[in-house]
Design a protein around this motif. Structure first.
Motif, PDB file in Angstrom:
ATOM      1  N   PRO A 149      -6.499  55.187 -26.243  1.00  0.00           N
ATOM      2  CA  PRO A 149      -5.453  56.079 -25.712  1.00  0.00           C
ATOM      3  C   PRO A 149      -5.780  56.561 -24.307  1.00  0.00           C
ATOM      4  O   PRO A 149      -6.942  56.797 -23.964  1.00  0.00           O
ATOM      5  N   GLY A 150      -4.731  56.671 -23.490  1.00  0.00           N
ATOM      6  CA  GLY A 150      -4.908  57.152 -22.129  1.00  0.00           C
ATOM      7  C   GLY A 150      -5.345  56.102 -21.141  1.00  0.00           C
ATOM      8  O   GLY A 150      -5.498  56.392 -19.954  1.00  0.00           O
ATOM      9  N   VAL A 151      -5.543  54.870 -21.605  1.00  0.00           N
ATOM     10  CA  VAL A 151      -5.948  53.775 -20.722  1.00  0.00           C
ATOM     11  C   VAL A 151      -4.795  52.794 -20.601  1.00  0.00           C
ATOM     12  O   VAL A 151      -4.230  52.356 -21.594  1.00  0.00           O
ATOM     13  N   THR A 152      -4.421  52.469 -19.382  1.00  0.00           N
ATOM     14  CA  THR A 152      -3.336  51.520 -19.146  1.00  0.00           C
ATOM     15  C   THR A 152      -3.834  50.104 -19.359  1.00  0.00           C
ATOM     16  O   THR A 152      -4.921  49.738 -18.912  1.00  0.00           O
ATOM     17  N   PHE A 153      -3.007  49.313 -20.026  1.00  0.00           N
ATOM     18  CA  PHE A 153      -3.402  47.936 -20.311  1.00  0.00           C
ATOM     19  C   PHE A 153      -3.544  47.148 -19.017  1.00  0.00           C
ATOM     20  O   PHE A 153      -2.668  47.171 -18.153  1.00  0.00           O
ATOM     21  N   SER A 154      -4.661  46.442 -18.868  1.00  0.00           N
ATOM     22  CA  SER A 154      -4.865  45.520 -17.755  1.00  0.00           C
ATOM     23  C   SER A 154      -5.907  44.502 -18.194  1.00  0.00           C
ATOM     24  O   SER A 154      -6.531  44.639 -19.248  1.00  0.00           O
ATOM     25  N   SER A 155      -6.104  43.491 -17.360  1.00  0.00           N
ATOM     26  CA  SER A 155      -7.069  42.446 -17.714  1.00  0.00           C
ATOM     27  C   SER A 155      -8.504  42.921 -17.618  1.00  0.00           C
ATOM     28  O   SER A 155      -9.417  42.229 -18.048  1.00  0.00           O
ATOM     29  N   SER A 156      -8.746  44.107 -17.059  1.00  0.00           N
ATOM     30  CA  SER A 156     -10.116  44.546 -16.810  1.00  0.00           C
ATOM     31  C   SER A 156     -10.596  45.636 -17.763  1.00  0.00           C
ATOM     32  O   SER A 156     -11.712  46.097 -17.642  1.00  0.00           O
ATOM     33  N   ASN A 157      -9.749  46.089 -18.696  1.00  0.00           N
ATOM     34  CA  ASN A 157     -10.205  47.192 -19.548  1.00  0.00           C
ATOM     35  C   ASN A 157      -9.812  47.017 -21.010  1.00  0.00           C
ATOM     36  O   ASN A 157      -9.666  47.989 -21.734  1.00  0.00           O
ATOM     37  N   THR A 158      -9.637  45.783 -21.449  1.00  0.00           N
ATOM     38  CA  THR A 158      -9.167  45.540 -22.808  1.00  0.00           C
ATOM     39  C   THR A 158     -10.285  45.031 -23.715  1.00  0.00           C
ATOM     40  O   THR A 158     -11.318  44.539 -23.251  1.00  0.00           O
ATOM     41  N   LEU A 159     -10.041  45.145 -25.023  1.00  0.00           N
ATOM     42  CA  LEU A 159     -10.925  44.614 -26.040  1.00  0.00           C
ATOM     43  C   LEU A 159     -10.196  43.509 -26.790  1.00  0.00           C
ATOM     44  O   LEU A 159      -8.995  43.610 -27.039  1.00  0.00           O
ATOM     45  N   ALA A 160     -10.927  42.463 -27.168  1.00  0.00           N
ATOM     46  CA  ALA A 160     -10.345  41.367 -27.942  1.00  0.00           C
ATOM     47  C   ALA A 160     -11.297  41.036 -29.081  1.00  0.00           C
ATOM     48  O   ALA A 160     -12.472  40.752 -28.855  1.00  0.00           O
ATOM     49  N   PHE A 161     -10.775  41.061 -30.310  1.00  0.00           N
ATOM     50  CA  PHE A 161     -11.598  40.815 -31.492  1.00  0.00           C
ATOM     51  C   PHE A 161     -10.699  40.314 -32.610  1.00  0.00           C
ATOM     52  O   PHE A 161      -9.459  40.353 -32.509  1.00  0.00           O
ATOM     53  N   GLY A 162     -11.308  39.815 -33.691  1.00  0.00           N
ATOM     54  CA  GLY A 162     -10.501  39.260 -34.757  1.00  0.00           C
ATOM     55  C   GLY A 162     -11.195  39.289 -36.098  1.00  0.00           C
ATOM     56  O   GLY A 162     -12.386  39.590 -36.216  1.00  0.00           O
ATOM     57  N   ILE A 163     -10.412  38.945 -37.132  1.00  0.00           N
ATOM     58  CA  ILE A 163     -10.894  38.772 -38.495  1.00  0.00           C
ATOM     59  C   ILE A 163     -10.493  37.378 -38.942  1.00  0.00           C
ATOM     60  O   ILE A 163      -9.334  36.994 -38.798  1.00  0.00           O
ATOM     61  N   ALA A 164     -11.438  36.617 -39.474  1.00  0.00           N
ATOM     62  CA  ALA A 164     -11.157  35.282 -39.996  1.00  0.00           C
ATOM     63  C   ALA A 164     -11.362  35.298 -41.507  1.00  0.00           C
ATOM     64  O   ALA A 164     -12.467  35.603 -41.978  1.00  0.00           O
ATOM     65  N   LEU A 165     -10.293  34.996 -42.266  1.00  0.00           N
ATOM     66  CA  LEU A 165     -10.371  34.886 -43.718  1.00  0.00           C
ATOM     67  C   LEU A 165     -10.578  33.418 -44.069  1.00  0.00           C
ATOM     68  O   LEU A 165      -9.777  32.572 -43.658  1.00  0.00           O
ATOM     69  N   PHE A 166     -11.621  33.117 -44.819  1.00  0.00           N
ATOM     70  CA  PHE A 166     -11.949  31.738 -45.172  1.00  0.00           C
ATOM     71  C   PHE A 166     -11.507  31.461 -46.606  1.00  0.00           C
ATOM     72  O   PHE A 166     -11.806  32.249 -47.514  1.00  0.00           O
ATOM     73  N   GLU A 167     -10.815  30.362 -46.781  1.00  0.00           N
ATOM     74  CA  GLU A 167     -10.388  29.971 -48.114  1.00  0.00           C
ATOM     75  C   GLU A 167     -11.609  29.916 -49.031  1.00  0.00           C
ATOM     76  O   GLU A 167     -12.573  29.205 -48.772  1.00  0.00           O
ATOM     77  N   GLY A 168     -11.563  30.703 -50.077  1.00  0.00           N
ATOM     78  CA  GLY A 168     -12.704  30.805 -50.976  1.00  0.00           C
ATOM     79  C   GLY A 168     -13.197  32.226 -51.121  1.00  0.00           C
ATOM     80  O   GLY A 168     -13.821  32.568 -52.122  1.00  0.00           O
ATOM     81  N   GLY A 169     -12.957  33.094 -50.085  1.00  0.00           N
ATOM     82  CA  GLY A 169     -13.242  34.502 -50.306  1.00  0.00           C
ATOM     83  C   GLY A 169     -14.059  35.220 -49.267  1.00  0.00           C
ATOM     84  O   GLY A 169     -14.058  36.442 -49.244  1.00  0.00           O
ATOM     85  N   ASP A 170     -14.781  34.545 -48.398  1.00  0.00           N
ATOM     86  CA  ASP A 170     -15.583  35.242 -47.399  1.00  0.00           C
ATOM     87  C   ASP A 170     -14.759  35.505 -46.134  1.00  0.00           C
ATOM     88  O   ASP A 170     -13.667  34.969 -45.961  1.00  0.00           O
ATOM     89  N   PHE A 171     -15.304  36.327 -45.232  1.00  0.00           N
ATOM     90  CA  PHE A 171     -14.599  36.595 -43.976  1.00  0.00           C
ATOM     91  C   PHE A 171     -15.602  36.860 -42.864  1.00  0.00           C
ATOM     92  O   PHE A 171     -16.771  37.175 -43.110  1.00  0.00           O
ATOM     93  N   ASP A 172     -15.140  36.692 -41.635  1.00  0.00           N
ATOM     94  CA  ASP A 172     -15.921  36.991 -40.429  1.00  0.00           C
ATOM     95  C   ASP A 172     -15.200  38.044 -39.602  1.00  0.00           C
ATOM     96  O   ASP A 172     -13.962  38.078 -39.561  1.00  0.00           O
ATOM     97  N   VAL A 173     -15.977  38.854 -38.920  1.00  0.00           N
ATOM     98  CA  VAL A 173     -15.475  39.699 -37.836  1.00  0.00           C
ATOM     99  C   VAL A 173     -16.008  39.103 -36.543  1.00  0.00           C
ATOM    100  O   VAL A 173     -17.216  38.872 -36.410  1.00  0.00           O
ATOM    101  N   ILE A 174     -15.108  38.833 -35.588  1.00  0.00           N
ATOM    102  CA  ILE A 174     -15.468  38.076 -34.391  1.00  0.00           C
ATOM    103  C   ILE A 174     -15.102  38.873 -33.146  1.00  0.00           C
ATOM    104  O   ILE A 174     -13.961  39.341 -33.009  1.00  0.00           O
TER     105      ILE A 174
END
Length: 694
Positions: A149-174
């Motif tokens: 909050p309070g930060v304007t979106f730009s290419s220099s101040n963003t975060l990028a992350f994800g969750i991968a669900l794997f068939e079978g039951g496990d997952f990753d945080v990336i």
């Protein structure tokens, strides 16, 4: 693609009912993340703040905390929840487990975040990708750009992350990228449907966003694996090398990991070779908590008795905590294939292949890098593969190699090796990487020597090359190929196909570059190490399998040199490669090369041992010596100093009757006068060689 697993103590696990997740961490590109931008669907468009997405369906059967879930909501605050009754996106993170926190949820980076509109291309949204085929599908949920909050979106101040669900039951945080101007902290983990069990990475709820860039090679993945057993000790990895020396003791070492919920105090460790009686010992006195690792070394080593043999080694653990029930026995065993050798080595010559082009404005600098390697590693074998745009030096095989390895220009392959941390075989030239990797490879041992004996008929322009692969030691049982290439040095020509583009010309960013003062393009540019013909095709010809140490394989090649090729600048390059399906399985075992002889050479069977004058003489880095044998017999060529001491052995192997050219590397010897002494069939012949030094 394999991940480099780094066992670390990263998780604080809060347990209930003997069921929870354990973790490991890896670094590097994940292919499904790489596929996200062109193939993902928009699941959560901006702007959004503290709002859940529409319900998202999981396209394959999936369990969370051992229970079936079919879909989820996405929160802009960095988590997903499988609770279809959830209505509020909770911004404030906390310690897990907590019944009042989002339940049935995975927290990739749970903090007060939001998405904003503002970019023409999607990079401030949440996208979902269904990737792969059953039973190995992956569902990737990627926060492609969020801000606090309070930060304007730009290419220099963003975060990028994800969750991968794997068939079978496990997952990753990336974590794939983040250049936030605000130091961000969050909770990373998961908790079950009633808030009685949860898991967090150490540091949560103030886990700091890791230092990752836009480069996919530094992406960080935390893998979460489900455990439903109180007692579950896993044999996590072993440290056995794929090749070992026969008659030398080999330690059975590795890592165990407690993937259960109860502390492990003892276990039995066993190993067996080719199904023989096992060696078992009890390892006790531990206090290995859940999700922690420990190294092991079995007190009884294995000593392989026979060289040239592939052994199968099985390691396993049992009797954990004196025999407590282990409901997950799938992770109790590891197997390894280990090949044994004699421990002998030939003379290593590293192969350096530059991808270049006359059209490439940055490629003049690649040529400078190659010249540096040539000066510092005189025994290196160099080729400059022309491909890409307008270039008169492109051959079909070079274009095919470029298509397969997909380089940027200029990049180089060093022994066609994929080095740790790299996701491609061609590497950038920054920080002297070409030279440093070449120096590293040049120190390796090699089980083969390659001897190239060329000859040339001035009248017919027919070049012949006898290539001999001497098997100094046993080779592991992989497919291997012999590659033979005609290379011309110092190629010049007129027009766009030869004039070298030069982006350094007058470039203010590179005022001290050697090509700063040159024109763009550079007319009459001298192109080095240009392949003119691949005599064995793009990928070479099969070598015999299971060749005994001390044996050899020999082939004769012929090629008529085109009129535009200058014979005085031609050499024959030969190298042996592994030949697997994947890029990392096509590395170079060893290379060799030899220039055309300065005059016509006839193939004769002499009455006795003859040797010609070494060429060049004096020599700085290497010389070639013509040797003629009256019969098939063992040949040894030594370099002898003025005191009569053998200071170097250039070859010691069996050769067929007739003429052979022996390459004598002398770059390590001090300047002075030496004798090249050839011994075969009880006869000795010698020639004088002057070494000038570099």
């Amino acid at each position: 693609m394999k991940k480099l697993l780094l066992p670390v103590f990263l998780v604080l696990t809060v347990l209930s009912n003997g069921q929870n997740y354990t973790t490991s961490v890896s670094t590097g590109l994940r292919q499904f993340v790489f596929e996200l931008r062109p193939n993902a669907r928009l699941a959560y468009p901006p702007p959004k703040d503290d709002v859940l997405s529409d319900w998202q369906t999981i396209p394959f059967p999936w369990k969370f905390y051992g229970k079936d879930v079919t879909g989820f909501y996405i929160s802009d605050n960095g988590y997903i929840t499988f609770d279809n009754a959830a209505t509020v996106s909770v911004p404030a993170n906390t310690t897990l487990p907590l019944a009042t926190a989002p339940r049935n949820a995975i927290f990739a980076f749970w903090e007060d975040l939001h998405t904003e509109a503002g970019f023409s291309q999607w990079s401030n949204e949440v996208r979902v990708l269904d990737w792969g085929t059953a039973p190995n599908r992956v569902l990737l949920i990627m926060w492609a750009g969020v801000v606090p909050p309070g930060v304007t979106f730009s290419s220099s101040n963003t975060l990028a992350f994800g969750i991968a669900l794997f068939e079978g039951g496990d997952f990753d945080v990336i974590f794939v990228g983040g250049r936030s101007t605000v130091r961000m902290n969050a909770t990373v983990g998961a908790q079950n449907a009633d808030g009685t069990a949860g898991v967090m990475l150490d540091g949560s709820p103030t886990f700091g966003y890791p230092a990752v860039t836009a480069d996919p090679n530094d992406d960080i993945s935390y893998a979460f694996s489900y455990s439903n057993s109180a007692t579950d000790l896993a044999l996590d990895q072993h440290f056995l090398q794929p090749t070992v020396k026969a008659s030398t003791p080999v330690s059975i070492k590795g890592v165990v990991k407690n993937t259960g919920t109860q502390t492990v105090g003892s276990y039995d460790l066993s190993w067996s070779v080719d199904g023989a009686a096992p060696q078992t010992e009890t390892i006790s006195g531990l206090s290995l908590e859940s999700n922690r690792t420990a190294t092991f070394t079995h007190t009884v080593p294995w000593t392989p008795s026979e060289a040239g043999r592939l052994y199968q080694i099985r390691m396993w653990i049992s009797n954990v905590n004196g025999g407590a029930a282990d409901l997950n026995q799938a992770n109790d065993t590891l197997s390894a294939s280990v090949f044994t050798v004699l421990g002998r080595s030939g003379t290593k010559r590293v192969l350096v292949e530059e991808f270049t082009g006359a059209w490439c404005g940055w490629c003049p600098d690649g040529g400078l890098q190659m010249a540096t390697i040539e000066a510092q590693i005189p025994e290196a074998v160099l080729m400059a593969i022309h491909a890409g745009g307008t270039d008169s030096m492109i051959v079909d095989e070079g274009a095919a190699l470029s298509s397969f390895f997909k380089p940027s220009y200029p990049q180089a392959m060093i022994d066609r090796t994929m080095f740790p941390g790299q996701t491609t075989v061609p590497i950038n030239r920054s920080n002297s990487a070409w030279l440093n990797r070449a120096l590293q490879q040049a120190q390796l041992e090699t089980p083969v020597d390659i001897v190239v004996t060329p000859s040339y008929d001035n009248t017919t322009r027919l070049l012949t090359a006898k290539v001999r692969v001497n098997f100094i030691d046993y080779l592991p049982p992989d497919p291997y190929r012999l590659n033979v290439v005609v290379v011309e040095d110092r190629v010049t020509g007129a027009g766009r196909g030869y004039d070298q583009s030069n982006y350094y010309s007058g470039n203010a960013s590179y005022p001290n570059h050697p090509y700063y003062g040159e024109s763009n393009p550079i007319l009459g540019f001298v192109h080095r190490h240009v392949p003119r013909a691949f005599l064995t095709g793009t990928w070479g010809e099969d070598l015999p399998t299971s060749v005994p140490a001390g044996d050899y394989h020999e082939r004769l090649f012929s090629f008529t040199l085109p009129e535009h090729v200058k014979t005085g600048d031609v050499e024959i390059v030969a190298f042996v490669t592994r030949h697997g399906v994947d890029l990392p399985q096509r590395s170079v075992v060893n290379a060799g090369h030899a220039p055309l002889m300065p005059a016509d050479v006839e193939t004769i069977i002499p009455a006795r041992l003859n040797i010609g004058a070494p060429y060049p003489n004096p020599a700085a880095s290497s010389a070639v010596l013509r040797v003629e044998l009256p019969a098939s017999e063992s040949l040894r060529v030594d370099v002898v100093d003025a005191l009569g001491r053998v200071v170097l052995t250039a070859c010691d192997a069996r050769f067929s009757a007739g003429g052979h050219v022996i390459t004598v590397p002398v770059h390590t010897l001090a300047p002075g006068s030496y004798q090249l002494r050839a011994t075969a069939g009880g006869t000795i012949a010698a020639r004088t060689l002057l070494i000038t030094g570099r």
